[in-house]
Design a protein around this motif. Sequence first.
Motif, PDB file in Angstrom:
ATOM      1  N   PRO B 277      -0.847   2.251  -3.959  1.00 28.60           N
ATOM      2  CA  PRO B 277      -0.351   1.797  -2.644  1.00 28.60           C
ATOM      3  C   PRO B 277      -1.363   0.887  -1.929  1.00 28.60           C
ATOM      4  N   ASP B 278      -2.674   1.111  -2.188  1.00 25.03           N
ATOM      5  CA  ASP B 278      -3.673   0.311  -1.464  1.00 25.03           C
ATOM      6  C   ASP B 278      -3.866  -1.088  -2.061  1.00 25.03           C
ATOM      7  N   SER B 279      -3.083  -1.416  -3.086  1.00 26.65           N
ATOM      8  CA  SER B 279      -3.250  -2.748  -3.678  1.00 26.65           C
ATOM      9  C   SER B 279      -2.764  -3.835  -2.729  1.00 26.65           C
ATOM     10  N   ILE B 280      -1.738  -3.524  -1.933  1.00 28.13           N
ATOM     11  CA  ILE B 280      -1.241  -4.524  -0.969  1.00 28.13           C
ATOM     12  C   ILE B 280      -2.214  -4.548   0.212  1.00 28.13           C
ATOM     13  N   GLY B 281      -2.879  -5.655   0.358  1.00 30.21           N
ATOM     14  CA  GLY B 281      -3.910  -5.762   1.393  1.00 30.21           C
ATOM     15  C   GLY B 281      -5.280  -5.415   0.871  1.00 30.21           C
ATOM     16  N   PRO B 425       1.618 -10.109  -0.282  1.00 27.03           N
ATOM     17  CA  PRO B 425       2.264  -8.925   0.308  1.00 27.03           C
ATOM     18  C   PRO B 425       3.773  -9.086   0.443  1.00 27.03           C
ATOM     19  N   GLN B 429       6.464  -6.719  -1.625  1.00 27.20           N
ATOM     20  CA  GLN B 429       7.407  -5.835  -0.936  1.00 27.20           C
ATOM     21  C   GLN B 429       8.848  -6.329  -1.022  1.00 27.20           C
TER      22      GLN B 429
END
Lengths: 288, 450
Positions: B277-281, B425, B429
């Motif tokens: 989940p922390d890959s975006i950003g 991002p 998404q």
Amino acid sequence: MRVKKHILFVFLLPCAFLFGLIYLIPIGVVTATSFTSWKIGSDIHFCGLENYLSAVRDPNVRVALLHTLFWVVLQATVHVALGVTLALILSRRCRGWRAIRTISMLPNIIPASALAIIFLRVFDANGLINSLLSVITGKPVQIQWYFQVKTAMIPVTLSWLIYSGLITILVLAAILGVSTELSDSAKMDGARGLQIDFLVILPIIRTTIGTAVIIASTSMLKEFELIFLTTNGGPGNKTLNMPLYLYKTSLIENNYGYGNAMGVMLILLGVGIVFGVNRLFRMDESVY
Amino acid sequence: MKKRTLAVIVAALGSAMLAGCGQGSSSGESAQSTAQGAESVAGQAEEQGAETKAGEESAEVIQIDYPTFMCGTASVAGWFQERCQAFNEQYAGKYEIVVEEIPNTQDYVDKMKVLYSSDSLPDVVNTGGYNIIDMMQDKLVDLTPYVDEEWRSTMSDIGIAVNSRDGKLYGIPSTRQLVGYFYNKDLFAQAGIEAPAETWDEFFQQCEALKQAGIVPMSMDTADSGWCTSLFLGAMTASNEAGEEFMNTLQPRDYHVPEFIDAAAKIQRLFKEYTTPDSIGGDYAAAANNFQNELTAMIANGPWMVQNFYDTTKCEEGFYEKVGTAMYPEGTMYNAAQTGWHVAAKTPEKIEAAVEMIKFMTSEESQKLYLEVTGNICDRNLTSDKVYPLVNEVIENAAVSTYNINDYQSLWYANVVDEVSVQYPLLAQGEMTPEEFAAALTAAAEKNEE
């Protein structure tokens, strides 16, 4: 001893010299080159209003300008209101008011780079906010606050909106400088609590609040680090503002002429805000 | 009398302030020079001592101004510090490298652009592979007359080609870019995977197998340039000859290329299904951390990362034994020469000194040390027993790769690289389609038109 006025101008000379050197000349250069086509590796040549016309057509400029104005308005209203409210509360000198005054200033003295990292962690998928929401809802929450289209503006805005310590200090100093005779008189006339605050104190410190509004709103014309270090204007251009777009245009696209046109637009916006607030708060009129 | 006294005091005060400003500026420069000099001798002398030395030798010692990104936490920082000290010792009394540290290559390049615009580029420039030749060619020294046959014979043909324009040599090559991906052999085994995938279909089957085994397949990122993600994007694009050609195109203007759009769709799928989940950003550091802590099974990166696998402050002891190297499916590797050391000095003496410094930095001794210390691949065809085995594996992979492509950061416009980062991002998404992603990059590239 009476001193001739022209002698006093001598004192201004060093400051005027430095102001001219550091501000006026660069502003002149920026303005002049905003009418040129000037890119890295190519010759500079006059192009009239082309950069400004390009800005009108550029969707990123429209978005960046809209975001910048949105944050200017929020700072001028919500941010200042929070600062003034806290100042009014602290002016009652309740227990621990000095400590609260100092604590309220802490976010203002933390370097923007550190603040950006803190906020990134707090609003991270596995960060504090999501952990709290997980506890409250009883379900795992992993919202990417900074990088989702619908939520990105929230953490970015919160990274400066609620930290109004500087406004509090300014307004508190002004409130404490108001003669107690005025509030005592108001009390004798039957005024109480909020009535004294809103009908006596706030009108008297009108010019200080005006100054606070100018400081708060113009700060948004130069806000850069907290966006650059968190979202870099993204996702897409959802958090792009004018200073960041100016940076990208000048230093990444190497289009200095276009970047300087944006600089001129920002300067004009700043002058307009200062002028408007001065008129609104009648800054050049006596408070008594 | 009092008025006259006051006027004299005011005038004196004003003059003193102005003089103070001027003096401050002068001493400021002096202090900066002294500090930089002290830095260049790598802490050998106290600042005062360096000041004295600079004062005594200023008449004869030629100072070589070299701002560098090889500092701080950069993998090449240790190598450069040692080489800089060695050069200053070898050429003591003749040349001296004056270092200005600018961490982060993007900040370094930005500063060079500003210096170029004000015609004040330093004597020596090295961007770590970022192409500035086409942008700053008019301010760079043609090194052809300074390179004799012996020196030229040590350079690779492709290295010379990348650093040349119209038959003129504007840079001395020093490094090559070899990048595949690393995988965790233990996690692969847990998912029943025996060897890295040879096709992209097989790659996604492996991702699914890892996911079914409760393992997150990929380390990905979007911040900065989305380095790890973009490496996969480029490799996916170069799955056939047309894609390979696109990925080797300097500053492409149009990203509406079927191979690129297909690759963007694959990246979108990876973001949606097979990463953290922390890959975006997230940035490279977070992606690397996930792989090194065995939270993910794969990461795309170059051999300079290998030294981290041996670092017990970053990984569990013996982690390097679990790591395997692979070329991308369809036999694709980043395998390219890079722009190297440039000279922008203006006087013959300074140019001579700068060339001498570059000769020293690209000598066999320096290059071998570079390979051993950093794990980066040299332009010279060198090997060493002291190189980590994983680095040698990467070199072996590159020797048999089918498609060889260049690093997108070196080839694409800087604003396109920035655009990739802010658009990821949205792509991840599902807020934009792969076609829209390509359109956004095309729009960014078009801004660079004259």
